[in-house]
Design a protein around this motif. Sequence first.
Motif, PDB file in Angstrom:
ATOM      1  N   THR A  50     -18.513   9.806  12.302  1.00  0.00           N
ATOM      2  CA  THR A  50     -17.602  11.031  12.015  1.00  0.00           C
ATOM      3  C   THR A  50     -16.845  10.877  10.572  1.00  0.00           C
ATOM      4  OG1 THR A  50     -15.359   9.882  12.901  1.00  0.00           O
ATOM      5  CG2 THR A  50     -16.761  11.355  14.565  1.00  0.00           C
ATOM      6  N   HIS A  51     -16.742   9.726   9.955  1.00  0.00           N
ATOM      7  CA  HIS A  51     -16.298   9.630   8.808  1.00  0.00           C
ATOM      8  C   HIS A  51     -17.151  10.350   7.746  1.00  0.00           C
ATOM      9  CE1 HIS A  51     -19.317   6.210   8.132  1.00  0.00           C
ATOM     10  NE2 HIS A  51     -18.970   6.760   6.840  1.00  0.00           N
ATOM     11  N   SER A 105     -17.672  13.452   7.471  1.00  0.00           N
ATOM     12  CA  SER A 105     -17.148  14.707   7.422  1.00  0.00           C
ATOM     13  C   SER A 105     -16.018  14.540   6.275  1.00  0.00           C
ATOM     14  CB  SER A 105     -16.995  15.472   8.380  1.00  0.00           C
ATOM     15  OG  SER A 105     -18.131  15.880   9.147  1.00  0.00           O
ATOM     16  N   TYR A 106     -15.520  13.234   6.290  1.00  0.00           N
ATOM     17  CA  TYR A 106     -14.196  13.276   5.352  1.00  0.00           C
ATOM     18  C   TYR A 106     -14.637  12.154   4.299  1.00  0.00           C
ATOM     19  CZ  TYR A 106     -12.667  15.246   9.619  1.00  0.00           C
ATOM     20  OH  TYR A 106     -12.607  16.240  10.726  1.00  0.00           O
ATOM     21  N   VAL A 107     -14.758  10.860   4.366  1.00  0.00           N
ATOM     22  CA  VAL A 107     -15.121  10.119   3.337  1.00  0.00           C
ATOM     23  C   VAL A 107     -16.112  10.647   2.519  1.00  0.00           C
ATOM     24  CG1 VAL A 107     -15.695   7.754   2.742  1.00  0.00           C
ATOM     25  CG2 VAL A 107     -14.398   7.963   4.659  1.00  0.00           C
ATOM     26  N   MET A 120     -12.670   3.242   0.441  1.00  0.00           N
ATOM     27  CA  MET A 120     -11.913   3.586   1.435  1.00  0.00           C
ATOM     28  C   MET A 120     -11.820   2.108   2.311  1.00  0.00           C
ATOM     29  SD  MET A 120     -10.145   5.550   3.385  1.00  0.00           S
ATOM     30  CE  MET A 120     -10.534   7.189   3.165  1.00  0.00           C
ATOM     31  N   SER A 130     -13.791   8.697  18.917  1.00  0.00           N
ATOM     32  CA  SER A 130     -14.844   8.260  18.232  1.00  0.00           C
ATOM     33  C   SER A 130     -14.940   6.782  17.823  1.00  0.00           C
ATOM     34  CB  SER A 130     -14.542   9.120  16.688  1.00  0.00           C
ATOM     35  OG  SER A 130     -13.638   8.361  16.126  1.00  0.00           O
ATOM     36  N   ASN A 178     -17.128   1.215  10.550  1.00  0.00           N
ATOM     37  CA  ASN A 178     -17.562   2.367   9.447  1.00  0.00           C
ATOM     38  C   ASN A 178     -18.781   2.709  10.171  1.00  0.00           C
ATOM     39  OD1 ASN A 178     -19.058   3.081   6.956  1.00  0.00           O
ATOM     40  ND2 ASN A 178     -17.058   3.737   6.578  1.00  0.00           N
ATOM     41  N   GLY A 230     -18.196  15.129  11.928  1.00  0.00           N
ATOM     42  CA  GLY A 230     -16.696  14.885  12.436  1.00  0.00           C
ATOM     43  C   GLY A 230     -16.332  15.319  13.773  1.00  0.00           C
ATOM     44  N   GLU A 231     -17.106  16.319  14.168  1.00  0.00           N
ATOM     45  CA  GLU A 231     -16.664  17.045  15.431  1.00  0.00           C
ATOM     46  C   GLU A 231     -17.640  16.752  16.474  1.00  0.00           C
ATOM     47  OE1 GLU A 231     -15.491  20.900  14.484  1.00  0.00           O
ATOM     48  OE2 GLU A 231     -13.562  20.277  13.497  1.00  0.00           O
ATOM     49  N   GLU A 249     -17.310  13.872   2.439  1.00  0.00           N
ATOM     50  CA  GLU A 249     -17.304  15.283   2.303  1.00  0.00           C
ATOM     51  C   GLU A 249     -18.313  15.949   1.541  1.00  0.00           C
ATOM     52  OE1 GLU A 249     -13.414  16.835   0.772  1.00  0.00           O
ATOM     53  OE2 GLU A 249     -13.618  18.593   1.791  1.00  0.00           O
ATOM     54  N   ASP A 278     -19.202   4.602  13.453  1.00  0.00           N
ATOM     55  CA  ASP A 278     -18.468   5.746  13.747  1.00  0.00           C
ATOM     56  C   ASP A 278     -18.652   6.662  12.680  1.00  0.00           C
ATOM     57  OD1 ASP A 278     -16.884   7.944  14.149  1.00  0.00           O
ATOM     58  OD2 ASP A 278     -15.023   6.691  14.027  1.00  0.00           O
TER      59      ASP A 278
END
Lengths: 350, 350, 350
Positions: C157-158, C160-162, C302, C323, C152, C175-176, C164, C155
């Motif tokens: 990138t999480h 932007s999601y976990v 998560m 990623s 976790n 994320g991108e 947010e 990386d």
Amino acid sequence: MFLRNCWYVAGWSYDIAVDSVLSRTMLGEPVVLYRKADGGVVALEDRCCHRLAPLSRGRIEGDDLRCMYHGLKFAPSGKCVEVPGQDLIPPTAMVRSYPVVEQDCWVWLWMGDPALADPALIPAALGHGDADWFMQTGQLAYEANYELINDNLLDLTHLSYVHEKTLGRNSMSWGESRPKITPIERGLRIARWVVDNPAPGYLDLAPGTRTDMWASYDYMVAGVFLLATQSFPPGTAAACGMQAPSAEPLWRSMTSQAVTPITEHQTIYYYSGCLPKSYVTEENSRQQLVVFEKAFAEDNAMIEAQQRVIDGTAQPAMLGTSSDNALNQFRRLMAGLIEAERPHRLSAAE
Amino acid sequence: MFLRNCWYVAGWSYDIAVDSVLSRTMLGEPVVLYRKADGGVVALEDRCCHRLAPLSRGRIEGDDLRCMYHGLKFAPSGKCVEVPGQDLIPPTAMVRSYPVVEQDCWVWLWMGDPALADPALIPAALGHGDADWFMQTGQLAYEANYELINDNLLDLTHLSYVHEKTLGRNSMSWGESRPKITPIERGLRIARWVVDNPAPGYLDLAPGTRTDMWASYDYMVAGVFLLATQSFPPGTAAACGMQAPSAEPLWRSMTSQAVTPITEHQTIYYYSGCLPKSYVTEENSRQQLVVFEKAFAEDNAMIEAQQRVIDGTAQPAMLGTSSDNALNQFRRLMAGLIEAERPHRLSAAE
Amino acid sequence: MFLRNCWYVAGWSYDIAVDSVLSRTMLGEPVVLYRKADGGVVALEDRCCHRLAPLSRGRIEGDDLRCMYHGLKFAPSGKCVEVPGQDLIPPTAMVRSYPVVEQDCWVWLWMGDPALADPALIPAALGHGDADWFMQTGQLAYEANYELINDNLLDLTHLSYVHEKTLGRNSMSWGESRPKITPIERGLRIARWVVDNPAPGYLDLAPGTRTDMWASYDYMVAGVFLLATQSFPPGTAAACGMQAPSAEPLWRSMTSQAVTPITEHQTIYYYSGCLPKSYVTEENSRQQLVVFEKAFAEDNAMIEAQQRVIDGTAQPAMLGTSSDNALNQFRRLMAGLIEAERPHRLSAAE
């Protein structure tokens, strides 16, 4: 590993009320207990032979017990005596029935071969039901193997540590003394003087009262603790040359305690405290129980913690000390009896 | 062991609200359910192919579902359609998609080979969504294997014992009668007269009203119970020669019940109760549900207790009685279908 | 599988109060921690060598720890120095003692061969105890394997999601984007520009404030995350050609986080948040912690859900994305170090 050919306490007599069905797991086996019309206790396998529903969800009908899943009815012998909706009862329709003896306020079950169930093997609890003694009772469930509880009761040096502020009374008397250990039939006798010991607070004695206490107990298979103490004025132990006393003590106390395995991982523990009506008040007796409850909760916390450590240890090994003497002897006695129960194999000569 | 090539109830239609994501474990597999823009239900493997996070913690975006761990987005087909921060989507980036049919207020999932998912195999629930019938619904989770629940529903003698005071109405009518059992396609038809049976209390009939009740149900793989009853004046069963009735009954009742395995050790049970608007009030229907809830809690307690006994038994063996006839036939039917699903092995001739 | 020859955080310095005994399980081993008279921390095996009772139920006596089951006393070296009631102390009477270093407000334990315990290998936490920085701390228990937490943190990138709505601030910047990854001694350096990123709400800036943030962290075995960020006006990243900045930022932020395995299935996670007193108020710093607590609860939910999915998957396989680059490198680094610790075997040539 359990010793099967042995009497085990299944509960207090008062646990089995008229018209109620009691479920117990003993030595990994489900057992259902109830009383017949004449008051006698019946102990059956708590598992219907039809679909394996527990009979403890059943209904007492006279001396029999009916399974309340599909209605099969069982006699005290364990034999099925009715299958609703069919006339033929298969001869194999039966559940196991356990020999039961109700004695000294305890209900004893024989968990092995019924043919070997000799009531003379039941240890005699001290003072239970004796009109000259006050008697208090309790019980406690353990998340631990029964051997750890036997170990605990066979090495009372722990009173000075685990029970520092309760049974140990802030004294090193227990921790630093070593008892005399004598093998007896199916058990050990363990006796010692606890010298210059503070008297218990629950006796309303003058603050600072101390005694020499003769403490002798029999520890019987598979886990019955029968302790009688006699308290004398300080100096008595030395005057007796540290041998057993013969004079009348200031007071006596008795306690009986029984360790019954539920599974390999759970155990139940029944205990009494008895004090003589000639010496103490009922309130003294009640206060003794309060101390017992506090002390046995201390044991429970320590032994359950010990069990968790053991469970988390890949190859648990214990280092011997001189206080392990009795528990090592008792573990050997139990191991021998358990080994003797194993199915016989061909000897080398055959 | 589960039958895979079969439709299973995943929930009531109302369980899957618009814009909400529902997680279910079915036959040991994690499944996530949600609705597309057109209302159609999507069922995907609830396990992202990237790092195995559950998609049920994800976000619905149009018809798709985005994993909210690292943002992969999946179409209803299960195909990954976006990996944030990279252009190439590996062709193996996908999760399993399950065939779904929404029918009779239930959401049905096909848990086996999608190519074999024939909607014609879905059992038709009785009265669900029929405007002429009141319909009540419920569900119940079991800590038990689904087979024990099938067994229960296939031997209704238990109504006189488990449900003595609810569905059994203090009568031995169910316990002592035996039904006629007829094999049907992927199931059994089980029918009987329940003679001189007390009428249910929730119908507001005169106290003491009794009926002859024709009770016939189909029990379909892998655990769908479809029961219709018809109640007639006492004497009707004998007048029919104990055969199926042809006259119009006093009233009818229908119930559909579905048993869905969660794992080998847990099961979920969905049930309805339907009564005709032409005969009962909505309050009667609600009172029937109250009885069902009480009765199914009785089953739950008995079956979970039975499961615990079985789990604690080294070699569980069941003794047959004549009331096991249907459940034995159904167990054989299921075992045959499950066996037929196993990967083919070389025959002896090859 | 754990890396043994490594320093692990056992807790915050303030977790080990004077005269209190702290029990911890680390890498599956029971450890007891307490302070000597001079304040130094002692870490012993939390398992008495006598009957395996936990020493954490014991009593501190000077620099020593006494087991409160039967009274054995242990020195900080782990050597037994007293057995009540006997004079001889067996030379094998000892428990394991762990090398301890208290540094940067953390208590570090070396879980492997004490001879290899080099304090220079301890990663330097950022800003801990620095008078120029506000420091907030927290910790969180996971029902998950430590590797999933390392994954976790490797990386981001999480975010932007976990995260947010917390750390991710409704932006796709994390994320991108893809960071630059550089191997360092026993770790990886992972750095990137997070371009045109919304500023954190807890800094009381004008609504809509955005920055280019340079975020660089070292991730050290076996799970220590050391992140420093520098925030600049938008456009700075491009002006630097996306290389590391050299100018002074608007503000800085630092966080150190340590992942310590409890068992294969449980982990504990310690974290700090540091902000410069020259730029923020103490209340800003406290509000940052509130965001951290919310965000790390999101991770926890998560990752524990991911662990449950993995546990329920017969043959879990993960599909790679771009990623995963850092976490794959770190998993290989860890696997190599763990493999190197295995007992040496004969090579083929011998």
